[in-house]
Write a protein that holds these residues in place. Structure first.
Motif, PDB file in Angstrom:
ATOM      1  N   GLU A 101      -8.800 -14.472  18.754  1.00  0.00           N
ATOM      2  CA  GLU A 101      -7.585 -13.938  18.133  1.00  0.00           C
ATOM      3  C   GLU A 101      -7.633 -14.092  16.620  1.00  0.00           C
ATOM      4  O   GLU A 101      -7.179 -13.213  15.880  1.00  0.00           O
ATOM      5  N   GLY A 102      -8.171 -15.195  16.116  1.00  0.00           N
ATOM      6  CA  GLY A 102      -8.303 -15.384  14.675  1.00  0.00           C
ATOM      7  C   GLY A 102      -9.236 -14.368  14.056  1.00  0.00           C
ATOM      8  O   GLY A 102      -8.966 -13.836  12.969  1.00  0.00           O
ATOM      9  N   GLN A 103     -10.329 -14.087  14.725  1.00  0.00           N
ATOM     10  CA  GLN A 103     -11.256 -13.065  14.233  1.00  0.00           C
ATOM     11  C   GLN A 103     -10.596 -11.698  14.226  1.00  0.00           C
ATOM     12  O   GLN A 103     -10.771 -10.920  13.290  1.00  0.00           O
ATOM     13  N   ALA A 104      -9.813 -11.398  15.245  1.00  0.00           N
ATOM     14  CA  ALA A 104      -9.117 -10.111  15.304  1.00  0.00           C
ATOM     15  C   ALA A 104      -8.099 -10.001  14.170  1.00  0.00           C
ATOM     16  O   ALA A 104      -7.980  -8.948  13.538  1.00  0.00           O
ATOM     17  N   ARG A 105      -7.384 -11.089  13.887  1.00  0.00           N
ATOM     18  CA  ARG A 105      -6.417 -11.064  12.778  1.00  0.00           C
ATOM     19  C   ARG A 105      -7.123 -10.889  11.434  1.00  0.00           C
ATOM     20  O   ARG A 105      -6.653 -10.163  10.562  1.00  0.00           O
ATOM     21  N   THR A 106      -8.243 -11.571  11.266  1.00  0.00           N
ATOM     22  CA  THR A 106      -9.008 -11.432  10.034  1.00  0.00           C
ATOM     23  C   THR A 106      -9.505 -10.011   9.857  1.00  0.00           C
ATOM     24  O   THR A 106      -9.425  -9.444   8.756  1.00  0.00           O
ATOM     25  N   ASP A 107     -10.009  -9.418  10.916  1.00  0.00           N
ATOM     26  CA  ASP A 107     -10.459  -8.025  10.856  1.00  0.00           C
ATOM     27  C   ASP A 107      -9.305  -7.087  10.531  1.00  0.00           C
ATOM     28  O   ASP A 107      -9.451  -6.141   9.752  1.00  0.00           O
ATOM     29  N   GLN A 108      -8.141  -7.360  11.105  1.00  0.00           N
ATOM     30  CA  GLN A 108      -6.967  -6.526  10.863  1.00  0.00           C
ATOM     31  C   GLN A 108      -6.524  -6.635   9.399  1.00  0.00           C
ATOM     32  O   GLN A 108      -6.209  -5.631   8.760  1.00  0.00           O
ATOM     33  N   ALA A 110      -8.426  -7.517   6.824  1.00  0.00           N
ATOM     34  CA  ALA A 110      -9.459  -6.904   5.996  1.00  0.00           C
ATOM     35  C   ALA A 110      -9.323  -5.392   6.003  1.00  0.00           C
ATOM     36  O   ALA A 110      -9.475  -4.734   4.957  1.00  0.00           O
ATOM     37  N   GLU A 111      -9.022  -4.825   7.142  1.00  0.00           N
ATOM     38  CA  GLU A 111      -8.842  -3.374   7.247  1.00  0.00           C
ATOM     39  C   GLU A 111      -7.597  -2.927   6.481  1.00  0.00           C
ATOM     40  O   GLU A 111      -7.596  -1.882   5.842  1.00  0.00           O
ATOM     41  N   ARG A 114      -8.338  -2.904   2.599  1.00  0.00           N
ATOM     42  CA  ARG A 114      -9.331  -1.957   2.078  1.00  0.00           C
ATOM     43  C   ARG A 114      -8.701  -0.796   1.321  1.00  0.00           C
ATOM     44  O   ARG A 114      -9.149  -0.465   0.221  1.00  0.00           O
ATOM     45  N   PRO A 115      -7.652  -0.131   1.817  1.00  0.00           N
ATOM     46  CA  PRO A 115      -7.045   0.950   1.020  1.00  0.00           C
ATOM     47  C   PRO A 115      -6.468   0.445  -0.299  1.00  0.00           C
ATOM     48  O   PRO A 115      -6.536   1.135  -1.302  1.00  0.00           O
ATOM     49  N   VAL A 116      -5.943  -0.767  -0.327  1.00  0.00           N
ATOM     50  CA  VAL A 116      -5.391  -1.332  -1.559  1.00  0.00           C
ATOM     51  C   VAL A 116      -6.509  -1.528  -2.577  1.00  0.00           C
ATOM     52  O   VAL A 116      -6.353  -1.236  -3.759  1.00  0.00           O
ATOM     53  N   GLU A 117      -7.655  -2.003  -2.138  1.00  0.00           N
ATOM     54  CA  GLU A 117      -8.784  -2.217  -3.029  1.00  0.00           C
ATOM     55  C   GLU A 117      -9.274  -0.892  -3.605  1.00  0.00           C
ATOM     56  O   GLU A 117      -9.595  -0.793  -4.785  1.00  0.00           O
ATOM     57  N   ARG A 118      -9.324   0.142  -2.784  1.00  0.00           N
ATOM     58  CA  ARG A 118      -9.761   1.456  -3.258  1.00  0.00           C
ATOM     59  C   ARG A 118      -8.776   2.028  -4.270  1.00  0.00           C
ATOM     60  O   ARG A 118      -9.170   2.617  -5.280  1.00  0.00           O
ATOM     61  N   THR A 119      -7.479   1.848  -4.027  1.00  0.00           N
ATOM     62  CA  THR A 119      -6.457   2.337  -4.943  1.00  0.00           C
ATOM     63  C   THR A 119      -6.536   1.605  -6.273  1.00  0.00           C
ATOM     64  O   THR A 119      -6.442   2.219  -7.339  1.00  0.00           O
ATOM     65  N   GLU A 120      -6.715   0.301  -6.240  1.00  0.00           N
ATOM     66  CA  GLU A 120      -6.821  -0.486  -7.469  1.00  0.00           C
ATOM     67  C   GLU A 120      -8.065  -0.100  -8.244  1.00  0.00           C
ATOM     68  O   GLU A 120      -8.056  -0.035  -9.475  1.00  0.00           O
ATOM     69  N   ALA A 121      -9.168   0.152  -7.541  1.00  0.00           N
ATOM     70  CA  ALA A 121     -10.399   0.565  -8.224  1.00  0.00           C
ATOM     71  C   ALA A 121     -10.226   1.932  -8.875  1.00  0.00           C
ATOM     72  O   ALA A 121     -10.716   2.177  -9.987  1.00  0.00           O
ATOM     73  N   ALA A 122      -9.530   2.835  -8.220  1.00  0.00           N
ATOM     74  CA  ALA A 122      -9.293   4.164  -8.789  1.00  0.00           C
ATOM     75  C   ALA A 122      -8.361   4.090  -9.994  1.00  0.00           C
ATOM     76  O   ALA A 122      -8.557   4.784 -10.996  1.00  0.00           O
ATOM     77  N   ASP A 123      -7.346   3.218  -9.957  1.00  0.00           N
ATOM     78  CA  ASP A 123      -6.421   3.036 -11.078  1.00  0.00           C
ATOM     79  C   ASP A 123      -7.150   2.418 -12.268  1.00  0.00           C
ATOM     80  O   ASP A 123      -6.855   2.734 -13.415  1.00  0.00           O
TER      81      ASP A 123
END
Length: 126
Positions: A101-108, A110-111, A114-123
């Motif tokens: 369950e901890g691994q599933a939460r970590t994966d969730q 991280a997923e 990811r869009p936040v990181e892409r948006t910040e990189a584009a800004d």
């Protein structure tokens, strides 16, 4: 979500992580030894106590009662072995579930990040 569905997902997650679940076999001899010690302790205590009832000398009676007490201690030790092995199995499954369950939460998380990181990189490029 039904119990069967959750159980199937749990087994799939265990298989996906290639975790060893066969270590419960090492608990089986402890559980069997615990049951045997409990049975031997109860039977021995009963026999020793009944033998003390038919004796006349107080020293013999005391010896038989000490033997009965020792067998009761053997029975308690067997119960301790059995409970420890059963508890180890339950805790092993619980820990495995927590890890999955901890691994599933970590994966969730991280997923989700990811869009936040892409948006910040584009800004930052703009």
């Amino acid at each position: 979500m039904t119990t069967d569905t959750r159980r199937a997902e749990f087994h799939e997650a265990v298989a996906a992580h290639r975790l060893k679940t066969g270590s419960a076999r090492s608990d089986r001899p402890l559980r069997v030894a615990g049951v045997l010690l409990m049975l031997i302790g109860v039977a021995g205590a009963f026999v020793a106590y009944n033998a003390s009832l038919s004796q006349d000398d107080l020293r013999d009676i005391a010896s038989s009662q000490v033997l009965a007490t020792a067998f009761a201690a053997v029975s308690i030790a067997g119960a301790g072995l059995y409970i420890a092995a059963a508890l180890a199995q339950v805790l092993r499954i619980w820990l495995l579930r927590q890890l999955i369950e901890g691994q599933a939460r970590t994966d969730q998380l991280a997923e989700a990040l990811r869009p936040v990181e892409r948006t910040e990189a584009a800004d930052a490029r703009s």
